[in-house]
Design an enzyme around this catalytic site. Structure first.
Site, PDB file in Angstrom:
ATOM      1  CD  GLU A  22     -10.471  11.815 -29.419  1.00 43.79           C
ATOM      2  OE1 GLU A  22     -10.706  13.028 -29.444  1.00 43.79           O
ATOM      3  OE2 GLU A  22      -9.661  11.298 -28.644  1.00 43.79           O
ATOM      4  CB  SER A 197      -4.125  10.040 -26.504  1.00 45.96           C
ATOM      5  OG  SER A 197      -5.362  10.252 -25.856  1.00 45.96           O
ATOM      6  CD  GLN A 201      -6.514   8.764 -22.651  1.00 43.95           C
ATOM      7  OE1 GLN A 201      -5.720   8.032 -23.235  1.00 43.95           O
ATOM      8  NE2 GLN A 201      -7.111   9.771 -23.237  1.00 43.95           N
ATOM      9  CB  THR A 278      -3.712   6.641   2.901  1.00 39.94           C
ATOM     10  OG1 THR A 278      -2.543   5.885   3.221  1.00 39.94           O
ATOM     11  CG2 THR A 278      -3.540   7.278   1.528  1.00 39.94           C
ATOM     12  CE  LYS A 282      -3.453   6.072   7.553  1.00 43.97           C
ATOM     13  NZ  LYS A 282      -2.944   4.775   7.972  1.00 43.97           N
ATOM     14  CG  ASN A 303      -8.335   4.448   8.781  1.00 37.42           C
ATOM     15  OD1 ASN A 303      -9.266   4.581   9.560  1.00 37.42           O
ATOM     16  ND2 ASN A 303      -8.081   3.314   8.155  1.00 37.42           N
ATOM     17  CG  ASP A 318      -5.202   2.158   9.791  1.00 39.71           C
ATOM     18  OD1 ASP A 318      -5.638   1.672   8.732  1.00 39.71           O
ATOM     19  OD2 ASP A 318      -4.552   3.218   9.831  1.00 39.71           O
ATOM     20  N   GLY A 344       2.174   6.115  12.746  1.00 36.99           N
ATOM     21  CA  GLY A 344       0.719   6.049  12.874  1.00 36.99           C
ATOM     22  C   GLY A 344       0.195   4.622  12.882  1.00 36.99           C
ATOM     23  CG  ASN A 364      10.719   3.400  15.580  1.00 34.30           C
ATOM     24  OD1 ASN A 364      10.431   2.832  14.524  1.00 34.30           O
ATOM     25  ND2 ASN A 364      10.825   4.708  15.691  1.00 34.30           N
ATOM     26  CB  THR A 366      13.930   7.109  15.730  1.00 32.39           C
ATOM     27  OG1 THR A 366      14.157   7.110  14.317  1.00 32.39           O
ATOM     28  CG2 THR A 366      14.462   8.375  16.357  1.00 32.39           C
TER      29      THR A 366
HETATM   30  P1  ATR Z   1       2.779   5.139   9.133  1.00 32.47           P
HETATM   31  O1  ATR Z   1       1.688   6.121   9.341  1.00 32.47           O
HETATM   32  O2  ATR Z   1       2.546   4.238   7.953  1.00 32.47           O
HETATM   33  O3  ATR Z   1       3.091   4.369  10.365  1.00 32.47           O
HETATM   34  P2  ATR Z   1       5.048   6.812   9.648  1.00 32.47           P
HETATM   35  O4  ATR Z   1       4.287   7.475  10.747  1.00 32.47           O
HETATM   36  O5  ATR Z   1       5.838   7.660   8.722  1.00 32.47           O
HETATM   37  O6  ATR Z   1       4.080   5.967   8.730  1.00 32.47           O
HETATM   38  O7  ATR Z   1       6.015   5.714  10.346  1.00 32.47           O
HETATM   39  C1  ATR Z   1       6.927   4.962   9.595  1.00 32.47           C
HETATM   40  C2  ATR Z   1       7.632   3.970  10.533  1.00 32.47           C
HETATM   41  O8  ATR Z   1       8.524   3.174   9.739  1.00 32.47           O
HETATM   42  C3  ATR Z   1       8.509   4.643  11.588  1.00 32.47           C
HETATM   43  O9  ATR Z   1       8.490   3.870  12.744  1.00 32.47           O
HETATM   44  C4  ATR Z   1       9.894   4.630  10.946  1.00 32.47           C
HETATM   45  O10 ATR Z   1      10.965   4.656  11.838  1.00 32.47           O
HETATM   46  P3  ATR Z   1      11.562   6.056  12.405  1.00 32.47           P
HETATM   47  O11 ATR Z   1      10.627   6.480  13.487  1.00 32.47           O
HETATM   48  O12 ATR Z   1      12.909   5.724  12.875  1.00 32.47           O
HETATM   49  O13 ATR Z   1      11.563   7.010  11.238  1.00 32.47           O
HETATM   50  C5  ATR Z   1       9.854   3.294  10.257  1.00 32.47           C
HETATM   51  N1  ATR Z   1      10.820   3.220   9.162  1.00 32.47           N
HETATM   52  C6  ATR Z   1      10.756   3.835   7.977  1.00 32.47           C
HETATM   53  N2  ATR Z   1      11.822   3.523   7.216  1.00 32.47           N
HETATM   54  C7  ATR Z   1      12.596   2.684   7.965  1.00 32.47           C
HETATM   55  C8  ATR Z   1      13.838   1.999   7.741  1.00 32.47           C
HETATM   56  N3  ATR Z   1      14.487   2.107   6.587  1.00 32.47           N
HETATM   57  N4  ATR Z   1      14.304   1.215   8.720  1.00 32.47           N
HETATM   58  C9  ATR Z   1      13.644   1.080   9.886  1.00 32.47           C
HETATM   59  N5  ATR Z   1      12.478   1.698  10.163  1.00 32.47           N
HETATM   60  C10 ATR Z   1      11.953   2.495   9.215  1.00 32.47           C
END
Ligand code: ATR
Length: 487
Positions: A22, A197, A201, A278, A282, A303, A318, A344, A364, A366
């Site tokens: 083109e 363009s 694309q 993904t 999921k 997944n 996974d 997950g 973790n 949290t």
């Molecule tokens: P996935 O399906 O890929 O596991 P997810 O369910 O969103 O994604 O989980 C992300 C994980 O990465 C969680 O354990 C998260 O910790 P929190 O439960 O405290 O949120 C962790 N995570 C993400 N960012 C983080 C960070 N900056 N420091 C430490 N842990 C982190």
């Protein structure tokens, strides 16, 4: 057919893998008849002559009569195709069609903002002009916008009209390939990255090399990744290469999906093998399926979707991917394994470790989330800071820390990484994360996340095709690609 969009004269030789060129005259300076003739000859393949004004996404800003004049000249010089916008004066369009001789006329409609609700009306209006090709290209603001374009392609096919239709933008990217399966006549590709363009694309190399556009036809089976975003994924390269190796008529696409249920409901009626799923779909996707296998149910996430006689079955690869990657380097039974993260990915890996009889501790950021997961798997838990007080054999990062673009971060400090341990990072981009780089210096056995991806993809491939991916070939290709991508 694949058309290479030529915006610079020096790029003409790079269009060699395309079926058409083109020539975007609005990009090319000081165009005159002699230069146009020369250009058309240099292309050595059928040429579409296009001269877009600004409102149609182009750069021509001269007099409208002059613009139409260049298209008329292209006809006289024997261009194979001339593309004229539906927004042009209708008499000019009719004149071009009337005087076309051997040239095929494409009457095109573009909406760079949206996919209008009255797309059928636009089609009917263009049809009345009776061009050789009706071209309708709109911007997808949602994945669902593509479906109206696909339905339009089917309608045109039933009416035996030649149509070129697809969606622009990130949500429409896959339609540039899928539209060909549904019967659209031409798809367009840029010569290289940053020479696009239009939004969304793909390059000729991606179209031909990664998606095998030249092998696609109406019988091609559809499979692909559903997520949002999906740009970062490389699985299409691996699966499409495998289809090529086995001569399987299928294509693996990347679907950026916002309206998940609508997407599944639309695609389940088509010629699909299934999907990979993904973030962030999921868990939510489980509500849209007909059946979920035992393992995916216990992990609590899907997944992989397999289409079995029209029924959609949810699975999880996974866990298999991670465990196989680990078992290639270490025994798991009775080993002390730390899982960092409680999302997950952590859940799928912990499930697999439990089955292999490892002693698991979940840490973790949290801690409550770690507790919830630990309760489910009946194991110990804590926050990331607890790592320094724990003795372990295997350390697994199942958090997103260290993932591109935050490649300078590690989920735990260097002094918590035990000399000689096995360290596995589920993050696959970059190839070698900060955590793995530190671990390597400490004499650890490191396992990059790409290994989990490969083994997971191999299982997906088996579920979809009943064939085994040739591991050595795939591994070699993806590792080379991943290393290049991380550099
Ligand atoms: P996935 O399906 O890929 O596991 P997810 O369910 O969103 O994604 O989980 C992300 C994980 O990465 C969680 O354990 C998260 O910790 P929190 O439960 O405290 O949120 C962790 N995570 C993400 N960012 C983080 C960070 N900056 N420091 C430490 N842990 C982190």
């Amino acid at each position: 057919m694949l058309a290479a969009v030529i915006t610079e004269l020096k790029d003409i030789p790079k269009a060699k893998d395309a079926d058409l060129a083109e020539l975007r005259l609005d990009y090319i300076k000081n165009i005159n008849n002699a230069k146009l003739k020369n250009l058309m000859q240099n292309c050595r393949k059928p040429v579409i002559v296009t001269n877009r004004k600004k409102s149609e996404g182009g750069f021509f800003n001269g007099n409208e009569n002059k613009r139409i004049e260049t298209l008329k000249n292209a006809l006289e010089l024997g261009a194979d195709y001339v593309d004229v916008e539906y927004s042009s004066d209708k008499k000019s369009i009719r004149d071009l069609i009337h005087n076309k001789r051997k040239t095929k006329i494409i009457v095109s409609y573009h909406d760079f903002e949206k996919t209008p609700g009255d797309i059928n009306k636009i089609y009917v209006r263009i049809k009345k002009l009776n061009p050789d090709f009706i071209k309708i290209v709109t911007n997808a603001r949602s994945v669902a916008d593509n479906f109206r374009i696909f339905d339009l392609i089917r309608k045109a096919n039933k009416e035996k009209r030649k149509i070129i239709a697809f969606c622009m933008g990130d949500y429409g990217k896959f339609s540039r390939i899928l539209s060909i399966i549904f019967g659209s006549q031409i798809t367009y590709a840029s010569i290289s990255k940053r020479k696009e363009s239009a939004s969304g694309q793909l390059t000729i190399n991606e179209m031909v090399g990664h998606y095998r556009i030249k092998k696609i036809n109406k019988n091609t089976k559809i499979v692909g990744l559903i997520g949002n975003p999906v740009e970062h994924s490389w699985s299409h390269i691996m699966h499409n290469a495998a289809f090529d190796a086995f001569d399987i008529n299928a294509v693996y696409l990347k679907f950026r999906v916002d309206r998940l249920k609508e997407f599944i409901d639309y695609f389940r009626k088509l010629n699909i093998m299934g999907f990979a799923v993904t973030v962030p779909h999921k868990i939510k996707v489980m509500e849209c399926l007909d059946e979920i296998d035992r393992q995916a149910k216990e992990i609590g996430a899907v997944n992989t979707i397999v289409s079995k006689n029209g029924r959609l079955v949810g699975c999880n690869t996974d866990c298999h991917g991670a465990i196989r990657a680990l078992k290639a380097k270490t025994r798991l039974k009775n080993k002390n394994a730390i899982v960092l993260g409680a999302g997950g990915t952590a859940r799928a890996i912990a499930y697999g470790l439990k089955e292999e009889k490892s002693n698991i501790i979940i840490l973790n950021r949290t801690a409550e989330k770690a507790k919830k997961l630990a309760d489910y798997f009946n194991c110990d838990y804590g926050s990331l800071e607890h790592l320094k007080n724990i003795d372990y054999d295997i350390l697994i990062n199942a958090t997103s820390v260290g993932m591109h673009p935050n490649i300078g971060s590690s989920p735990v400090p260097p002094d918590c990484i035990k000399n000689g341990a096995v360290v596995f990072d589920a993050v696959f981009n970059p190839y070698k994360t900060k955590l793995l780089k530190i671990a390597e210096k400490k004499g650890c056995t490191v396992i990059p996340g790409i290994e989990m991806l490969i083994y997971g993809n191999m299982m997906q491939f088996r579920l979809w095709t009943n064939r085994d991916l040739p591991e050595s070939v795939m591994k070699k290709m993806i590792v080379v690609y991943a290393k290049n991508a991380s550099n």
